[in-house]
Design an enzyme around this catalytic site. Structure first.
Site: not given
Ligand SMILES: NC(=[NH2+])NCCC[C@H](N)C(=O)O
Length: 383
Positions: A211, A258, A367
């Site tokens: 991603d 991410h 995001c």
């Molecule tokens: N680009 C994104 N959708 N980033 C969000 C990442 C969120 C990350 N998995 C968390 O739980 O904190």
């Protein structure tokens, strides 16, 4: 449309795309969704997080309805984010909204309900004057960038390069399960393995998946989070595609996927980081930067969700996912007062914007956006 130019996350922002939450009605819980969100769905053991699932998920598709009130409040917050950016004098572009009652999309051997182009940082990587559509790892997001095609076309007409990384087939056997199988989560606890992929006549083996949000952009240096072989292949593609002009630094398992709720660059020399250990996970030349670490998130700052009906997709650290407008100005979730205060104490101007359901829809302001024009160039921030 002015030319596409975006090499970093912190030089003055002139144009941005803000995702759309319209008609976000549910999640398709198939193997691709369960694997991608594995860490939050299964690994996080805390009394204020979602309890672990009880049934194996491989091969299944189950639609999971999102409560209308949460979807509407999300939509309100995203529209307010777009208005706040426009109010700062930034040109704001939008994807096509997902139509109501949209028909399922399909690939070879699978079908999934599409979700809106909300977390648009995920499936596209903007590198300077090039749009790179990245290979999605979640079936329901397979056609998400098509909702951005009108905006991308306008940038292409203005001279941008427009590339699509090889598209994965996304059969059950496309996924490398190793991260889900053998790691402690980034939140500390062990994870439960997802087993039992179903064979398909379309199997091609482990595929490239990466991603855009796995990539931290710093001019000619890119920091790419790699947690398993789908990502390794994606990072390899990126290095070969970009050649020697860029330095592609791979970091191993900083996150499940991410990177942008782990570390963000606020300006050259300053990172916002989830915890102190991030420094040691960074490529050596970046370890001398300052790492600003926010206070631990306050459980009371989140809406209270139902343990069984509301699917929590992000960690409580999600508010770290801020969007910089320039090296001094940061859009921060106003609900996260600890972070607001810290950034102010560090000398930043904070623009508070409301974002209530950041734990239900997988993302924060970084995001939800894709910066398409910043003034910064192809700089070498390491020299
Ligand atoms: N680009 C994104 N959708 N980033 C969000 C990442 C969120 C990350 N998995 C968390 O739980 O904190």
């Amino acid at each position: 449309m002015p030319r596409l130019n975006s090499h970093d996350d912190f030089t003055p922002l002139k144009e941005v795309i803000v995702g759309s939450a319209a008609n976000y009605v549910g999640h398709d819980r198939d193997v691709s969704f369960e694997l991608f969100h594995h860490e939050n769905l299964k690994g996080f053991r805390s009394d204020w997080a979602y309890p672990r699932l009880t049934r194996a998920a491989a091969g299944r598709r189950e639609s999971w309805t999102i409560k209308t009130r949460y979807a509407e409040e999300l939509h309100e917050d995203v529209e307010a984010l777009a208005a706040a950016l426009a109010g700062l004098g930034i040109a704001v572009h939008r994807p096509l909204p997902l139509p109501p009652d949209s028909a399922p999309i399909a690939g070879l051997g699978w079908e999934a309900a599409p979700t809106p182009a909300l977390n648009i940082r995920d499936n596209t990587l903007i590198l300077g004057g090039e749009i790179i559509e990245t290979p999605p790892a979640i079936r329901s997001r397979y056609l998400e960038t098509r909702l951005l095609a009108p905006v991308f076309t306008a940038y292409w007409e203005a001279g941008a390069r427009w590339t699509t990384m090889p598209r994965p087939t996304l059969t059950d056997n496309s996924f490398d399960l190793s991260y889900a199988r053998d790691t402690a989560t980034t939140l500390g606890g062990p994870t439960e393995a997802i087993e039992d992929p179903r064979p398909s006549p379309y199997d091609v083996g482990v595929e490239m998946m990466l991603d855009g949000a796995q990539v931290l952009r710093l001019g000619r240096d890119l920091v790419v989070n790699v947690a398993q072989d789908n990502h390794t292949r994606g990072a390899e593609w990126l290095q070969r595609h970009l050649g020697h002009q860029y330095r592609v630094h791979r970091v191993w398992r900083m996150a499940d996927n991410h990177i942008d709720s782990m570390v963000l660059a606020l300006r050259p020399g300053v990172f916002l980081a989830r915890h102190d250990g991030i420094r040691d996970l960074m490529p050596e030349p970046l370890r001398s930067w300052k790492f600003v670490v926010p206070p631990e998130p306050d459980a009371g700052a989140f809406p209270v969700y139902d343990d069984y009906e509301d699917l929590v997709l992000t960690s409580p650290y999600i508010d770290l996912n801020v969007l910089s407008v320039d090296e001094h100005t940061v859009l921060v979730n106003g609900e996260c007062t600890g972070l607001v205060k810290l950034l102010e104490a560090e000398g930043f101007d904070v623009v508070p914007v409301q974002h209530r359901h950041r734990r239900l829809f997988g993302g924060g302001f970084h995001c939800f956006t894709l910066d398409t024009h910043r003034t910064g160039g192809f700089e070498d921030y390491l020299s």
